[in-house]
Structures are given as structure tokens and as C-alpha cells.
Design an enzyme around this catalytic site. Structure first.
Site, PDB file in Angstrom:
ATOM      1  N   HIS A  82       0.845  -1.197   0.000  1.00 25.84           N
ATOM      2  CA  HIS A  82       0.000   0.000   0.000  1.00 25.84           C
ATOM      3  C   HIS A  82       0.878   1.244   0.000  1.00 25.84           C
ATOM      4  CE1 HIS A  82      -3.637   2.337   0.852  1.00 25.84           C
ATOM      5  NE2 HIS A  82      -2.802   3.132   1.517  1.00 25.84           N
ATOM      6  N   ASP A 161     -14.580   3.903   7.927  1.00 26.27           N
ATOM      7  CA  ASP A 161     -13.484   4.695   7.356  1.00 26.27           C
ATOM      8  C   ASP A 161     -13.986   5.513   6.173  1.00 26.27           C
ATOM      9  OD1 ASP A 161     -10.643   5.474   6.891  1.00 26.27           O
ATOM     10  OD2 ASP A 161     -11.042   4.444   5.010  1.00 26.27           O
ATOM     11  N   ARG A 168     -13.098  13.950   6.907  1.00 25.29           N
ATOM     12  CA  ARG A 168     -11.758  14.509   7.155  1.00 25.29           C
ATOM     13  C   ARG A 168     -11.291  15.328   5.961  1.00 25.29           C
ATOM     14  NH1 ARG A 168      -8.531   9.545   7.655  1.00 25.29           N
ATOM     15  NH2 ARG A 168      -6.772  10.977   7.755  1.00 25.29           N
ATOM     16  N   SER A 183      -6.862   4.649   9.329  1.00 27.36           N
ATOM     17  CA  SER A 183      -7.608   4.582   8.067  1.00 27.36           C
ATOM     18  C   SER A 183      -6.957   3.557   7.132  1.00 27.36           C
ATOM     19  CB  SER A 183      -7.613   5.983   7.431  1.00 27.36           C
ATOM     20  OG  SER A 183      -8.043   5.946   6.102  1.00 27.36           O
ATOM     21  N   LYS A 187      -8.204  -0.811   6.475  1.00 30.45           N
ATOM     22  CA  LYS A 187      -8.513  -1.364   5.147  1.00 30.45           C
ATOM     23  C   LYS A 187      -7.589  -2.531   4.822  1.00 30.45           C
ATOM     24  CE  LYS A 187      -8.456   2.830   3.632  1.00 30.45           C
ATOM     25  NZ  LYS A 187      -8.639   4.205   3.215  1.00 30.45           N
TER      26      LYS A 187
HETATM   27  N1  URA Z   1      -4.995   7.078   2.589  1.00 27.99           N
HETATM   28  C1  URA Z   1      -6.005   6.527   3.310  1.00 27.99           C
HETATM   29  O1  URA Z   1      -6.546   5.499   2.964  1.00 27.99           O
HETATM   30  N2  URA Z   1      -6.388   7.166   4.440  1.00 27.99           N
HETATM   31  C2  URA Z   1      -5.806   8.294   4.884  1.00 27.99           C
HETATM   32  O2  URA Z   1      -6.188   8.799   5.925  1.00 27.99           O
HETATM   33  C3  URA Z   1      -4.763   8.855   4.122  1.00 27.99           C
HETATM   34  C4  URA Z   1      -4.365   8.216   2.980  1.00 27.99           C
END
Ligand code: URA
Length: 440
Positions: A82, A161, A168, A183, A187
Site C-alpha cells: 500500500h 473509514d 476529514r 484509516s 482497510k
Molecule cells: N490514505 C487513506 O486510505 N487514508 C488516509 O487517511 C490517508 C491516505
């Protein structure tokens, strides 16, 4: 329990209890907590932070707020990768097939671009016919037969999220370490991989502007991953200039193919090899030195590229478009952006380069906007390069003159040209794992 009391507690700097955090996340997921209260708590967390235990509890509650993917029908150690988001970051298109060509399954869920950062799904969808919406059965079948597949996030992964991220985004609370860490890791945990490699970007195109901030974020995410039994490693990589030369979806597909042919830009190739080596090592293929050689070999022998073509075909895309680029979406117009003075490219405002690509049509301003897959930028000069007045800094592509005008204005203002040479920029700053921080 009252949301008012939870907000007040964090506003006053208290440590939230597990119950308070779960109450908040469940209320966000079910819609019982209104946006204004959720946003107020995000701001209190932004200002007063969270300790490691609070962050881990928040992450797990968000991961549990929706579906959790079970990857056990796919044999082997599944490693996910990621990136925290950048400009010109097409590494997944290179790294997933490279790793899969060595027998390590990659079952990856990726996202779309938003704001100045690009998204892997948009890049893949620039390939004619390519589908990122496979159902679960077909997703597993492609991973089990080809070795890798990349799809969009399934409908109900981490709904809490999804809500919080949208809030946010509009309440200036994105760049908070506990909120970003929870966050991303919620995931990744819900997506089911056994091991996780994080590419934490730092510099003018990233959320984290300095290596030290990026290391803090990496430490938070590694500690969450390890706490839930997923081996997690983070590389801190440079995003003070765009990665590679291409920004924009079809242009980035071409550049990814170039890397897999062994003809890619030096910075992009180095980052892809290092990411692939770390994924291979997490999958038990050897130490980093051995895994770097493995990754390089798969570029030299063409097996990484062959795997990308197989994945494209299995996901409905036209593999010939990666051999004959005229089959990819073609731009209406091209313009050269020229330097107003002689000197050295001293710095690049990478975020602005990303915004220029969006303005050319290559990204979205709102989620529901369409995208021009052919639009974007090819950088001829990057930080450190010499340029004479009137020489080309970049070529820009768009559908019409209005888009070119706006893209040119933004991109030209992203370059800082001076007489002196800037300090050499490293590609890597550090590697963070459960055994500590190794600086490059
Ligand atoms: N990517 C995400 O999935 N969440 C964040 O808060 C920042 C970048």
C-alpha cells in the site's frame, strides 16, 4: 454513552477508553452519530493525538465495521502493498506482476485517485476493456490461475473509514498520524493479506512532508499490523519530486511497461525493485539481497511483463495495447512547456504537478467527475537537471487548448529554477519493521 462526553474528553486531552472508541466507530458506521459530532472528534484527535493503544483500538473497530475478506482459498503467503499516495506512483502495475511471476500470489484491492494523487484503478482502467469490478469468485480464480489480480474495494469494506475519510477531507483533518494510520491499516487488515508492505511517501507531494514525520506514521502502522498478527514493514520513499516521468493514467501504463522491459526511469525502477524485494522477502523468498536479484532477474528475462499481460487479459483488458501503445487512449493535443530561464531545476512542487495533471483532465476534482485517460504530463526535466532558456521542461497532453492552458500555468509554476545545483535527493530514507528503523 453520549458522543458529547467522548468529544469533550478528547478535547481536554484525555485517553479514550476502548468502549468510547468502539461506540464512536459503530455510531459512524450505522449513521447514528451525525457528521458534525464525528468531525468534531476527528478535530480533537487531530489536535490532541492518540496513544498507540487508542490508535490500534480505532483501527480494529473500523476494520470490524464491515466485511472482512477471507483470502484462505488462495494458497501461499499473501502479501499486500500500500502506498500512502503520491504523484506518478505506478508501482503496483510493476510490482504486482513481478512478485506474482515468482509464485507469490497478489490479491490486491486498490483505490482511485482523489485530489492531487493518482489511483491504481484509474491507471488500469485506461487499458481498453480492463475491469476492476470482478466478483469475489472471479477475483480468486484470476489470482489462483494467473498469480495476481487488482480490483476495487468491495462495497462494504470499512464503511466507518469511508464516512470518516470523506469528513476529514473537508474538515482539514487528513494529515493526522493516528487518523491516517487507522484509516490505512483498517482497510489492509479487512482486505485479508498475511503480510503488509507499506510505501510511506514523504516530501512536497505527500501527506508527510519530512522523513521524521513519515517514520512516525510508519511506526504507528507497523505497530498496529504486528499487534493483529500481520507482519508489517514500511519503506519511507521520496515524493519530493514525481516518481518516474509520466503523470496521468495511460501515460503511466506505458511507463510501467517500460520498467518491466528494463527501459524504465532510474528512480521508478529502483523503487519498484525495492518494493518487490521487500514483498518477496515477506513471502519467505529469502533475504533482501537475494530478493533484489530475483526481482531484477524477472525484469531482465521478461517474465514480469508477461505476467502483467496475462493479468490484463484475465481481467478483460486488451493485452495488445501494452505492445502497441496506439491502442491505448490517445490525447487530442500536445504542448511543450518551456523554461523561462537557464539554470538547474532546484525543486519541484510535486503536489502542484499532480494538480496540473488533474487540470489537464487526468484526475477528478469531485468523486463523480469523469476522467480523460489520455491526459497528463511527461516530465523531460526533473530536480537536479540542467535546462537552458526555451528548452522543454515537460510535454503536456489534453483534449483541448483550455485544459492545456490551465495545465501549463500550474506545471510551469511547480518548477523552481536557480543557478545552483540542489542537494542530491535519495530514493529511500528508511525501512521500519518490528525490529526497528534501518536508515538508508
Ligand atoms: N490514505 C487513506 O486510505 N487514508 C488516509 O487517511 C490517508 C491516505
Amino acid at each position: 454513552m453520549r458522543m458529547f462526553d467522548v468529544i469533550e474528553a478528547k478535547r481536554d486531552g484525555a485517553v479514550l477508553s476502548d468502549e468510547e472508541i468502539r461506540f464512536f466507530v459503530e455510531g459512524v458506521a450505522t449513521g447514528e452519530i451525525p457528521d458534525y459530532q464525528a468531525a468534531a472528534l476527528c478535530m480533537a484527535i487531530y489536535l490532541n493525538g492518540m496513544n498507540a493503544h487508542e490508535t490500534a483500538t480505532l483501527t480494529l473497530a473500523m476494520a470490524a465495521s464491515g466485511d472482512q475478506v477471507d483470502l484462505s482459498p488462495i494458497p501461499g503467503i499473501k502479501v499486500d502493498k500500500h502506498s500512502t499516495g503520491g504523484v506518478g506512483d505506478k508501482t503496483t502495475l510493476v510490482v504486482a506482476p513481478l512478485v506474482a511471476s515468482l509464485g507469490v500470489p497478489v490479491a490486491k484491492m486498490s483505490g482511485r485517485g482523489l485530489g492531487h494523487t493518482g489511483g491504481t484503478l484509474d491507471k488500469l482502467e485506461a487499458i481498453p476493456g480492463f475491469s476492476t469490478a470482478l466478483d469475489r469468485e472471479r477475483f480468486f480464480e484470476v489470482v489462483n490461475t494467473v498469480g495476481c489480480a487488482v480490483i476495487g474495494q468491495t462495497g462494504n469494506l470499512c464503511p466507518a473509514d469511508k464516512q470518516l475519510y470523506a469528513l476529514r477531507d473537508v474538515t482539514a483533518t487528513i494529515d493526522s498520524i493516528p487518523l491516517i494510520a487507522s484509516s490505512i491499516m483498517s482497510k489492509k487488515i479487512a482486505a485479508g493479506a498475511d503480510a503488509i508492505l507499506l510505501d510511506v511517501k514523504c516530501g512536497s507531494g505527500a501527506f508527510m512532508k519530512t522523513p521524521e514525520q513519515a517514520i512516525e506514521l510508519a511506526k504507528a502502522m507497523v505497530s498496529i499490523g504486528e499487534e493483529v498478527g500481520r507482519t508489517t514493514v514500511a519503506l519511507i520513499t521520496d515524493m519530493d519530486r514525481p516518481l518516474g516521468k509520466a503523470i496521468g493514467n495511460a501515460l503511466e501504463v506505458v511507463e510501467a511497461v517500460r520498467v518491466l522491459e528494463g527501459r524504465g526511469a532510474e528512480d521508478l525502477t529502483a523503487v519498484c525493485v525495492e518494493l518487490a524485494a521487500n514483498m518477496l522477502s515477506l513471502a519467505g523468498k529469502g533475504d533482501l539481497v537475494a530478493c533484489r536479484s530475483l526481482a531484477e532477474r524477472q525484469i531482465e528475462n521478461g517474465e514480469g511483463l508477461a505476467k502483467l499481460l496475462q493479468m490484463v487479459e484475465a481481467q478483460g483488458g486488451n493485452p495488445h495495447s501494452l505492445e502497441d501503445f496506439s491502442l491505448l487512449p490517445q490525447p487530442g493535443l500536445m504542448r511543450e512547456v518551456r523554461s523561462a530561464r537557464s539554470g538547474r531545476v532546484f525543486s519541484m512542487n510535486t503536489e502542484r504537478c499532480g494538480i496540473a495533471s488533474v487540470a489537464l483532465g487526468g484526475g477528478r476534482i469531485r468523486k463523480e467527475d469523469g476522467i480523460d485517460y489520455a491526459a497528463g504530463i511527461v516530465l523531460e526535466r526533473k530536480t537536479g537537471d540542467r535546462v537552458e532558456v526555451g528548452e522543454t521542461l515537460a510535454r503536456i497532453y489534453a483534449a483541448d487548448e483550455d485544459h492545456l492552458d490551465e495545465g501549463e500555468r500550474l506545471l510551469a509554476s511547480a518548477y523552481e529554477i536557480r543557478d545552483e545545483k540542489p542537494a542530491e535527493l535519495p530514493h529511500f530514507f528508511a525501512r521500519v519493521s518490528s525490529s526497528g528503523i534501518d536508515r538508508y
